[in-house]
Enzyme design. Structure first.
Site, short mmCIF file in Angstrom:
data_model
loop_
_atom_site.label_atom_id
_atom_site.label_comp_id
_atom_site.label_asym_id
_atom_site.label_seq_id
_atom_site.Cartn_x
_atom_site.Cartn_y
_atom_site.Cartn_z
N CYS A 17 56.78 -1.33 1.81
CA CYS A 17 57.57 -0.21 1.28
C CYS A 17 57.02 0.14 -0.11
O CYS A 17 56.16 -0.58 -0.65
CB CYS A 17 59.02 -0.64 1.16
SG CYS A 17 59.19 -2.05 0.06
N HIS A 79 62.63 -8.24 -6.55
CA HIS A 79 64.05 -8.40 -6.20
C HIS A 79 64.99 -8.25 -7.39
O HIS A 79 66.20 -8.19 -7.22
CB HIS A 79 64.26 -9.77 -5.54
CG HIS A 79 63.20 -10.07 -4.52
ND1 HIS A 79 62.05 -10.77 -4.81
CD2 HIS A 79 63.08 -9.69 -3.23
CE1 HIS A 79 61.27 -10.83 -3.74
NE2 HIS A 79 61.88 -10.18 -2.76
N HIS A 129 70.41 -15.37 -2.46
CA HIS A 129 69.25 -14.48 -2.46
C HIS A 129 69.02 -13.97 -3.89
O HIS A 129 69.97 -13.64 -4.60
CB HIS A 129 69.49 -13.31 -1.49
CG HIS A 129 68.25 -12.50 -1.24
ND1 HIS A 129 67.78 -11.58 -2.16
CD2 HIS A 129 67.38 -12.46 -0.21
CE1 HIS A 129 66.67 -11.02 -1.68
NE2 HIS A 129 66.41 -11.55 -0.50
N GLU A 131 67.95 -11.24 -5.14
CA GLU A 131 68.43 -9.90 -5.49
C GLU A 131 69.93 -9.95 -5.81
O GLU A 131 70.39 -9.32 -6.78
CB GLU A 131 68.17 -8.93 -4.33
CG GLU A 131 68.63 -7.52 -4.69
CD GLU A 131 68.48 -6.52 -3.55
OE1 GLU A 131 67.50 -6.61 -2.77
OE2 GLU A 131 69.36 -5.65 -3.43
N THR A 169 69.90 -4.62 -0.93
CA THR A 169 69.14 -3.49 -0.35
C THR A 169 68.55 -3.79 1.03
O THR A 169 68.12 -2.87 1.72
CB THR A 169 67.96 -3.12 -1.27
OG1 THR A 169 67.13 -4.27 -1.45
CG2 THR A 169 68.44 -2.60 -2.62
N ASN A 229 64.78 -8.82 4.88
CA ASN A 229 64.63 -7.63 5.74
C ASN A 229 63.83 -7.94 7.00
O ASN A 229 64.07 -7.33 8.04
CB ASN A 229 64.02 -6.46 4.94
CG ASN A 229 62.53 -6.58 4.74
OD1 ASN A 229 61.75 -6.11 5.56
ND2 ASN A 229 62.11 -7.26 3.68
N SER A 272 57.65 -6.54 3.18
CA SER A 272 56.78 -7.29 2.28
C SER A 272 55.49 -7.76 2.96
O SER A 272 54.79 -8.62 2.43
CB SER A 272 57.55 -8.51 1.75
OG SER A 272 58.21 -9.19 2.80
O1 0K2 Z 1 63.88 -8.74 2.28
P1 0K2 Z 1 63.93 -9.48 1.02
O2 0K2 Z 1 64.96 -8.92 0.06
O3 0K2 Z 1 64.15 -10.96 1.19
O4 0K2 Z 1 62.57 -9.31 0.22
P2 0K2 Z 1 61.07 -9.08 0.66
O5 0K2 Z 1 60.73 -9.68 1.95
O6 0K2 Z 1 60.27 -9.51 -0.52
O7 0K2 Z 1 60.94 -7.50 0.85
C1 0K2 Z 1 60.86 -6.64 -0.21
C2 0K2 Z 1 62.18 -6.30 -0.76
C3 0K2 Z 1 62.23 -6.55 -2.21
C4 0K2 Z 1 63.45 -5.97 -2.85
O8 0K2 Z 1 64.27 -5.29 -2.30
FE1 SF4 Z 2 62.62 -1.41 -2.88
FE2 SF4 Z 2 63.29 -3.60 -1.57
FE3 SF4 Z 2 63.68 -1.23 -0.45
FE4 SF4 Z 2 61.25 -2.14 -0.75
S1 SF4 Z 2 62.82 -3.06 0.53
S2 SF4 Z 2 61.95 -0.05 -1.26
S3 SF4 Z 2 61.38 -3.27 -2.65
S4 SF4 Z 2 64.68 -1.98 -2.30
#
Ligand code: 0K2
Ligand code: SF4
Length: 318
Positions: A17, A79, A129, A131, A169, A229, A272
């Site tokens: 993203c 995060h 978590h 965040e 998020t 996510n 990610s």
């Molecule tokens: O899904 P997660 O919040 O655990 O984080 P990542 O796998 O690092 O994905 C990017 C989201 C980062 C912030 O929202």
């Molecule tokens: Fe931002 Fe997390 Fe959404 Fe990616 S997944 S756009 S890092 S809030």
């Protein structure tokens, strides 16, 4: 199995993203501009391959700022961090680059605003978590965490007419709405966030996997186990009718037995996850006879974010 057509359905959008792209680039640029080592508080994003690749280039991942030598450079992860972490870094005279995703920062602003207005804030998210720790740290006196609909019975607020929910998020949209429905049954005046806290990327990846899951005997989600996510994508795939679904970091984790009797494999990846890992999975599937790939597109993503301000060229050098 003559006559069976083995094929792959490939979800789009998938993978990086805008916030992850920016955060990973921030560490890469910091290494280029300042040289190794560059310290990073927590994993810059929750992906094993990304972290190991940056480590090989000179990034040092730490749990807390007290592990960073006084005066050194530290990057805060996508995060987000609480004000207490900023304060600890300032105390140790660390130079900081804040790679918090702007969409996480938006939730922090909401938390501060509604705390200032003296609301009780119900933060839907996962305990522990990063965040959630960062967002809750903006207004610990006003925020309580609600993980699931089952927690709702235990929530107490000061004034049931002054309650708002916010969220992490990267949650499941459907599960979050179940939790919010349960909250609203208890607190009918519950206010919604001013705009969606579950971000566009999380939502889009769930919509895409839902669109193909019922046609898939198996859905492979590329992502790490600590990536909220990514884990949600496995759950969403199963709820939407996939025969089976597994989370894998690398193609080598595919168990041949998973492919027994399978005609259609769905493939997607968390926000990610670099695309090179998805390519590896597609190559392995092709080796097993799944050479036909059809992309299932449910949205086009064009959002990008500018770099953290500490890495933007200064006016003088432009
Ligand atoms: O899904 P997660 O919040 O655990 O984080 P990542 O796998 O690092 O994905 C990017 C989201 C980062 C912030 O929202
Ligand atoms: Fe931002 Fe997390 Fe959404 Fe990616 S997944 S756009 S890092 S809030």
């Amino acid at each position: 199995m003559s006559g069976t057509v083995k094929r792959v359905l490939l979800a789009k959008p998938r993978g990086y993203c805008a916030g992850v792209d920016r955060a990973v680039e921030a560490v890469e640029l910091a290494l280029e501009q300042h040289g190794a080592p560059v310290y990073v508080r927590k994993q810059i994003v929750h992906n094993r391959h990304v972290v190991e690749t940056l480590e090989a280039r000179g990034a040092i991942f730490v749990d807390e700022t007290d592990e960073v030598p006084t005066g050194a450079l530290v990057v805060f992860s996508a995060h987000g961090v609480s004000p207490a972490v900023h304060a600890q870094a300032a105390e140790r005279e660390l130079r900081t680059i804040d790679a918090t995703c702007p969409l996480v920062t938006k939730v922090h602003h909401e938390a501060k605003r509604f705390a200032r207005e003296d609301y009780d804030i119900l933060l839907v998210g996962h305990h522990g978590h990063e965040e959630v720790e960062g967002t809750a740290g903006e207004a610990p006196q006003h925020i309580q965490l609600v993980e699931t609909a089952d927690d709702v019975a235990n929530v107490t607020v000061r004034d049931p007419d002054k309650v708002i929910w916010l969220s992490q998020t990267t949650l499941s949209v459907d599960e979050t709405m179940d939790t919010v429905r349960a909250l609203r049954e208890r607190f009918p005046s519950l206010q919604n966030p001013p705009s969606d806290d579950i971000c566009y990327a999380t939502q889009n990846r769930q919509v895409a996997v839902k669109a193909m899951a019922a046609r898939c005997d198996l859905v492979l989600v590329v992502g790490s186990t600590n990536s909220s996510n990514s884990v949600r994508l496995v759950e969403v795939a199963l709820q939407a009718g996939a025969g089976a679904s597994y989370l894998i970091d690398y193609a080598r984790e595919i168990d041949d037995a998973w492919l027994d009797g399978v005609e259609t494999v769905g493939v997607t990846s968390g926000a990610s996850v670099p695309e090179v890992l998805v390519r590896g999975v597609l190559d392995t599937l092709a080796d097993h006879g799944f050479g036909t790939v059809e992309e299932i597109t449910t949205a086009e993503e064009t959002l990008t974010f500018s770099l953290p301000r500490e890495l933007r060229p200064s006016r003088a050098s432009r």
